[in-house]
Write an enzyme that holds these catalytic residues in place. Sequence first.
Site, short mmCIF file in Angstrom:
data_model
loop_
_atom_site.label_atom_id
_atom_site.label_comp_id
_atom_site.label_asym_id
_atom_site.label_seq_id
_atom_site.Cartn_x
_atom_site.Cartn_y
_atom_site.Cartn_z
CD GLN A 1 16.28 34.07 -5.35
OE1 GLN A 1 16.17 34.99 -4.39
NE2 GLN A 1 17.52 33.66 -5.85
NE ARG B 1 -1.47 36.40 -13.53
CZ ARG B 1 -2.59 37.06 -13.67
NH1 ARG B 1 -2.98 36.76 -14.77
NH2 ARG B 1 -2.78 38.18 -13.00
CD GLU C 1 -2.87 0.95 2.32
OE1 GLU C 1 -3.29 -0.14 2.51
OE2 GLU C 1 -3.47 2.06 2.86
#
Lengths: 377, 86
Positions: free
Chosen positions: A277, A266, A240
């Site tokens: 940064q 953008r 799992e």
Amino acid sequence: MDFSFSEEQAVLRETIIRFALKEINPLVEGDHFAREAWAKCGEMQLMGLPFSEEHGGCGVDFLSTALGIYALGYACRDAGLVHAVVTQILCGLQIRQFGTEEQKKKYLPDLCSGRRIFAQAITEAGSGSDALAMRTQARWEGGAFLLNGSKMFISNGPLADVVIVFAVTNPEARTLGGISCLIVEKEFPGFERCRAMEKMGLKSLQNGELVFEDTPVPAENLLGREGQGAIIFNESMEWERSLLPASHLGTLERIFETCARHARERNAFGQPIGKFQSVAHKIAEMKMNLELGKLILFKSASMKEQKKRAPLEASIGKLFISESLKKACLDAVQIHGGYGYMCEYGIERDLRDSIASTIYSGTSEVQKNIIARLIGL
Amino acid sequence: MAFRDVIRSFIVSDLMGGGAGEPPKDSDLLIEEGIIDSFGIMALLGFLEEKFAIHISGDELLPENFASIESISSLVDRKTELRTEA
Ligand SMILES: Cc1cc2nc3c(=O)[nH]c(=O)nc-3n(C[C@H](O)[C@H](O)[C@H](O)COP(=O)(O)OP(=O)(O)OC[C@H]3O[C@@H](n4cnc5c(N)ncnc54)[C@H](O)[C@@H]3O)c2cc1C
């Protein structure tokens, strides 16, 4: 040490990505469990990846199975569906490793095709992290185990046709020898699946309580030997903690790509936001965690494939990948600004979905406890 | 060192927190006394498989095989014998 995928693995990845984008994503609108998408995953044999052809699967090795789930986590928009598919595979792995030949013949073909939905039930209202403190009991009486108690938060539970239930069969022997695993079918008397609970994320995954009142379970539905439950639990946690993180890593890769694209496209203050940064560092950290996550995930999956024990690697991977995913999702909202917060762009959904990854399959705190124990502290 | 001494020394150092208490005897019941719990068994299995180059499979993963140092070392005995016969 070769870090590249084989040609078959690359094809598997491409095929699953194409399948999820074309066939699954159009079917997973909204918050409900998409039965049609589930059926398609069955037809595609996603639930049957690691199982032999004889049992209805595709006989893919465990590392490739993890790669397949990684691809699904990357391309499928519905993390709840991915979780449901992985839960199904995990139930099958328990049956494959500990089941009798009859049990494999009876359950694995339906599990691989998705015809029947499987769940595994360990957690109870009073015991989660301390899973083996469970109180659900199975008493041998009149030629069957009589199951009494209830389980909580069970993935696929409200829809399950078959549930692997962990229960106390010998209260004196307590945890290690006192717990057994029983395969319960939905038709068994006294078994009730409660309605799905509302959750913060993973909305399409159905989680709920399962109640057993004098539910008779025949001896042939004992999975493994009586008293072997805690050991089956440990074994299955290794599978799992490799497979669920594989899907998370896929999601992390998608989020990284989305953020990198957004940071290039953008603009603010006359330049792409990726030139700032503070934005670039967040995305650099996503890339770093993605690459490190791959190393530990593929290590633990390869060890499992080689039939080695990998509890330490699986716990480290589960902890690192789930925490990395949660951090990346939060950063993704910030990087996308107002768009990140609005539901229609899907970024906030990833964040809500990611939170549970540090809770199920052992919380992050529990993973640290396990790591500490395994290094002898 | 005999198998059982190697196993005992691992149990003392890794499962009993470094040997403040008495080392367990061969027949002491490790699970019943809580020396091996569900975390401990993972650590012990990993240790046995690596140290003795054996693989302990599903059928052998039974609590009774880990009940005492005696039963653990007889499991290791059986597994290493099988390996030399093969
Ligand atoms: C989406 C989802 C799907 C799930 N699916 C399943 C399923 O299919 N089957 C199933 O059986 N269960 C399932 N669970 C349950 C899950 O495994 C448990 O929620 C989880 O193990 C935590 O248990 P708990 O909720 O009882 O929290 P608790 O155990 O009460 O923990 C509460 C807090 O205490 C901390 N804590 C507890 N013990 C320690 C410790 N020793 N050291 C440090 N901190 C500690 C925890 O880390 C946590 O922060 C699911 C849960 C979720 C959210």
